[in-house]
Design an enzyme around this catalytic site. Structure first.
Site, PDB file in Angstrom:
ATOM      1  N   SER A 169       0.824  -1.211   0.000  1.00 16.16           N
ATOM      2  CA  SER A 169       0.000   0.000   0.000  1.00 16.16           C
ATOM      3  C   SER A 169       0.852   1.251   0.000  1.00 16.16           C
ATOM      4  CB  SER A 169      -0.859  -0.011   1.262  1.00 16.16           C
ATOM      5  OG  SER A 169      -1.486   1.235   1.451  1.00 16.16           O
ATOM      6  N   TYR A 187      -1.865   0.083  10.578  1.00 20.72           N
ATOM      7  CA  TYR A 187      -2.143  -0.604   9.309  1.00 20.72           C
ATOM      8  C   TYR A 187      -0.954  -0.459   8.366  1.00 20.72           C
ATOM      9  CZ  TYR A 187      -3.611  -1.254   4.530  1.00 20.72           C
ATOM     10  OH  TYR A 187      -3.639  -1.643   3.219  1.00 20.72           O
ATOM     11  N   LYS A 229       1.873  -3.358   6.788  1.00 15.99           N
ATOM     12  CA  LYS A 229       2.242  -3.573   5.385  1.00 15.99           C
ATOM     13  C   LYS A 229       3.751  -3.378   5.197  1.00 15.99           C
ATOM     14  CE  LYS A 229      -1.666  -4.665   3.488  1.00 15.99           C
ATOM     15  NZ  LYS A 229      -1.861  -5.936   2.779  1.00 15.99           N
TER      16      LYS A 229
END
Ligand code: UDP
Length: 325
Positions: A115, A139, A143
């Site tokens: 991402s 989050y 990643k």
């Protein structure tokens, strides 16, 4: 055979549909905690969690898996702040279990859904792959940590991998068979379309005082079918012997929240009531990709613009075949 983790989720299900249209043999692994069984259509599905090593062993023993395309992850920034343990367990530990199983079963090719959230606050725009990675949410950290783990497996165990850093995924299958369905929905385009269809009262615009021409945040909305095409190209490159590749996936065009609302009003012909509210914490003013590397190394050319994303998402919103109404 390609193993697709998270193949019942939004982007994963579109990838499965595309690979099956190309007569590729795929197997979906999804625990259905966030994904939708209906989104898999009639593709073969194993319902298990990534952290279930025994289920992974069975699956790798029973099927001739050549490569893994790994979508399965939790993806809500706000939830990751409130429940980081859940995000590290699912996204990082789950991928570790998957990577160990791949190593032990001799599966050496991985395409990973990363991402632009791994970059954090942009120091310059458009963002290329060399931009510093300083994620600002758990989050984004999951990643980022997973990318590092995959690289280490590449160095130590010969894993060949592609890290695909998505910008804002948007749109749906052109035939309306599957589409974006998050519960709760937090993404801009589906929320606007829910207002247009009358399922939601109004859209909150998070901040109108950003240093952008109309004061609202700018994002790079990339059609899910274009994202999917990049996975197929990245996988082909790895199967052809490439060791690794890291690619931003975006259209290289930025659109503000107001632009997206205008596009939705034009395409739906409906009223979209908006409410201007405070900024959402952690939202950078502008995120736009440089996708030069995906163009030159993968030969990737996004075919769809914002209008295509909004109109396909609108078709899906109006004819949605699964999920509560
Ligand atoms: N946004 C908004 N109202 C909403 C949801 C999103 O104004 O109800 C804005 C958000 O601030 C961001 C853009 O729309 O600038 C895209 O947000 P989304 O959550 O879809 O994706 P993100 O960029 O956070 O991955």
């Amino acid at each position: 055979m390609i193993l697709v983790t998270g193949g019942a989720g939004y982007i994963g299900s579109h990838y499965v549909l595309e690979e099956r249209a190309r007569h590729r043999d795929v197997l979906v692994l999804d625990d259905l905690s966030r994904g939708h069984r209906e989104a898999v259509l009639d593709a073969p599905l194993v319902t298990a969690n990534l952290n279930d090593r025994r289920a992974l062993d069975e699956l790798f023993t029973a099927h001739p898996i050549e490569a893994v395309v790994h979508f399965a992850a939790f993806t809500y920034v706000g939830e990751s702040v409130a429940q980081p343990a859940r995000y590290y367990r699912n996204n990082v530990a789950g991928t570790l279990t998957l990577l160990e199983a791949m190593r032990d079963h001799g599966v050496r090719v991985l395409v990973f859904s990363s991402s632009c959230a791994t970059y954090g606050q942009p120091e310059y725009v458009p963002l290329d792959e060399r931009h510093a990675q300083r994620p600002i949410s758990p989050y984004g950290e999951t990643k980022f940590a997973t990318e590092r783990m995959i690289e280490a497996f590449g160095n130590a165990y010969g894993l060949r991998y592609a890290l695909l850093r998505y910008f804002n995924a948007a749109g749906a299958d052109a035939e309306g068979r599957i589409g974006e369905l998050h519960e709760p929905e937090t993404h801009l385009i589906p929320l606007i379309l829910q207002v247009a269809s009358g399922r939601r009262e109004s859209l909150q615009v998070f901040g109108t005082d950003y240093p952008t021409p109309d004061g609202t945040c700018i994002r790079d909305y990339i059609h899910v079918e274009d994202l999917v095409a990049a996975h197929s190209l990245a996988l082909e490159r790895l199967m052809g012997g490439a060791a690794q590749g890291i690619y931003n996936l975006g259209t290289e065009n930025g659109h503000s929240v107001c632009d997206v609302i205008d596009a939705a009003r034009r395409i739906t012909g409906r009223r979209v009531r908006v409410e201007e509210t405070a900024r959402r914490p952690g939202d950078p003013a502008r995120l736009v990709a440089s996708a030069a590397l995906a163009r030159s190394e993968l030969g990737w050319r996004p075919k769809h613009d914002l209008g295509d994303s909004v109109s396909s998402a609108w078709r899906w919103e109006q004819g949605r075949r699964y999920g509560a109404r």
